[in-house]
Design a protein around this motif. Structure first.
Motif, PDB file in Angstrom:
ATOM      1  N   SER A 118      45.840  40.708  31.811  1.00  0.00           N
ATOM      2  CA  SER A 118      46.819  39.815  32.431  1.00  0.00           C
ATOM      3  C   SER A 118      46.189  39.197  33.673  1.00  0.00           C
ATOM      4  CB  SER A 118      48.101  40.576  32.799  1.00  0.00           C
ATOM      5  OG  SER A 118      47.815  41.602  33.740  1.00  0.00           O
ATOM      6  N   THR A 119      46.820  38.181  34.208  1.00  0.00           N
ATOM      7  CA  THR A 119      46.300  37.521  35.411  1.00  0.00           C
ATOM      8  C   THR A 119      47.381  37.443  36.481  1.00  0.00           C
ATOM      9  OG1 THR A 119      46.924  35.334  34.564  1.00  0.00           O
ATOM     10  CG2 THR A 119      44.686  36.112  34.086  1.00  0.00           C
ATOM     11  N   THR A 120      46.916  37.455  37.713  1.00  0.00           N
ATOM     12  CA  THR A 120      47.780  37.175  38.865  1.00  0.00           C
ATOM     13  C   THR A 120      47.287  35.875  39.481  1.00  0.00           C
ATOM     14  OG1 THR A 120      48.138  39.538  39.280  1.00  0.00           O
ATOM     15  CG2 THR A 120      48.608  38.009  41.077  1.00  0.00           C
ATOM     16  N   GLN A 121      48.169  34.903  39.611  1.00  0.00           N
ATOM     17  CA  GLN A 121      47.766  33.592  40.102  1.00  0.00           C
ATOM     18  C   GLN A 121      47.476  33.630  41.603  1.00  0.00           C
ATOM     19  OE1 GLN A 121      47.252  31.576  37.587  1.00  0.00           O
ATOM     20  NE2 GLN A 121      48.186  33.122  36.268  1.00  0.00           N
ATOM     21  N   SER A 122      46.628  32.718  42.038  1.00  0.00           N
ATOM     22  CA  SER A 122      46.334  32.611  43.469  1.00  0.00           C
ATOM     23  C   SER A 122      47.482  31.881  44.166  1.00  0.00           C
ATOM     24  CB  SER A 122      45.009  31.858  43.690  1.00  0.00           C
ATOM     25  OG  SER A 122      45.095  30.541  43.146  1.00  0.00           O
ATOM     26  N   THR A 123      47.539  32.053  45.469  1.00  0.00           N
ATOM     27  CA  THR A 123      48.620  31.425  46.248  1.00  0.00           C
ATOM     28  C   THR A 123      48.053  30.768  47.498  1.00  0.00           C
ATOM     29  OG1 THR A 123      49.030  33.496  47.445  1.00  0.00           O
ATOM     30  CG2 THR A 123      50.339  33.096  45.459  1.00  0.00           C
ATOM     31  N   CYS A 124      48.760  29.752  47.961  1.00  0.00           N
ATOM     32  CA  CYS A 124      48.459  29.092  49.237  1.00  0.00           C
ATOM     33  C   CYS A 124      47.030  28.547  49.296  1.00  0.00           C
ATOM     34  CB  CYS A 124      48.707  30.041  50.408  1.00  0.00           C
ATOM     35  SG  CYS A 124      50.400  30.635  50.495  1.00  0.00           S
ATOM     36  N   GLY A 125      46.466  28.196  48.133  1.00  0.00           N
ATOM     37  CA  GLY A 125      45.114  27.668  48.114  1.00  0.00           C
ATOM     38  C   GLY A 125      44.052  28.700  48.426  1.00  0.00           C
ATOM     39  N   GLY A 126      44.422  29.953  48.391  1.00  0.00           N
ATOM     40  CA  GLY A 126      43.477  31.011  48.748  1.00  0.00           C
ATOM     41  C   GLY A 126      42.752  31.582  47.541  1.00  0.00           C
TER      42      GLY A 126
END
Length: 198
Positions: A118-126
């Motif tokens: 599974s994947t966890t998406q990146s946030t806030c351009g980080g």
């Protein structure tokens, strides 16, 4: 092959006269070879099994593990979609002489690595996206590569496209998963105007 056979006959009643005659004996069976046994990986493209015989002159009986196949042509496709060991057999009969010859080849199809992730998406351009593999299979080398074919870790990932490569360390079979990490962006804050207080 073709052989020369000489037969001699001696008639002892006629002064021991000898009669000799020569004839040729040929092997009328079809001459062909569909190749040696081999091993492949699941879903690997391999050439058809070829007899090299003219399709109009012979009858072709193809079987896989003894099960009759509908193909009656001079070549036969190899199915690598399912792992296992398969015995391919072809019996070729000459339409003119009715002589026949059987040939076999054993094809072993090794499985490619298969596992959940599974994947966890990146946030806030980080660079905080991740790839999670709960149960990595044994004897399997797993690496993640970016679009520049550079190895990267499974954590600390910015948004982008990645290739998750899994290699079975015993068979050498490879599986490639395409993975996308999408940045969810910064949270949106909405302000509401307040009425002036008197």
């Amino acid at each position: 092959g073709i052989f020369s056979v000489t037969v001699s006959y001696i008639d002892i009643t006629v002064n021991g006269c000898t009669t000799t005659d020569t004839t040729f004996v040929a092997d009328g069976r079809p001459q062909y070879d569909i190749g040696p046994d081999f091993t492949v990986c699941q879903d690997e493209a391999v050439p058809d099994l070829e007899t090299g015989l003219h399709p109009g002159s012979y009858f072709f009986d193809w079987r896989i593990n003894g099960a009759l196949q509908p193909d009656t042509t001079n070549s036969f496709p190899v199915d690598t979609s399912v792992p296992g060991t398969f015995l391919y057999t072809v019996n070729v009969e000459d339409n003119l002489t009715t002589c026949f010859l059987e040939d076999t080849v054993i094809i072993t199809v090794n499985p490619i690595p298969d596992f959940a992730f599974s994947t966890t998406q990146s946030t806030c351009g980080g660079s905080n996206g991740t790839v999670v593999i709960p149960s990595p299979p044994a004897n399997t080398q797993i690496e993640l590569f970016d679009t520049g074919n550079n190895p990267v870790g499974l954590t600390g990932l910015p948004s982008g496209t990645y290739s998750l490569i899994a290699i079975d360390e015993i068979s050498g079979c490879v599986r490639n998963y395409n993975i996308g990490i999408t940045d969810t962006g910064a949270p949106t804050i909405t302000s509401n105007a307040l009425d002036d207080c008197e």
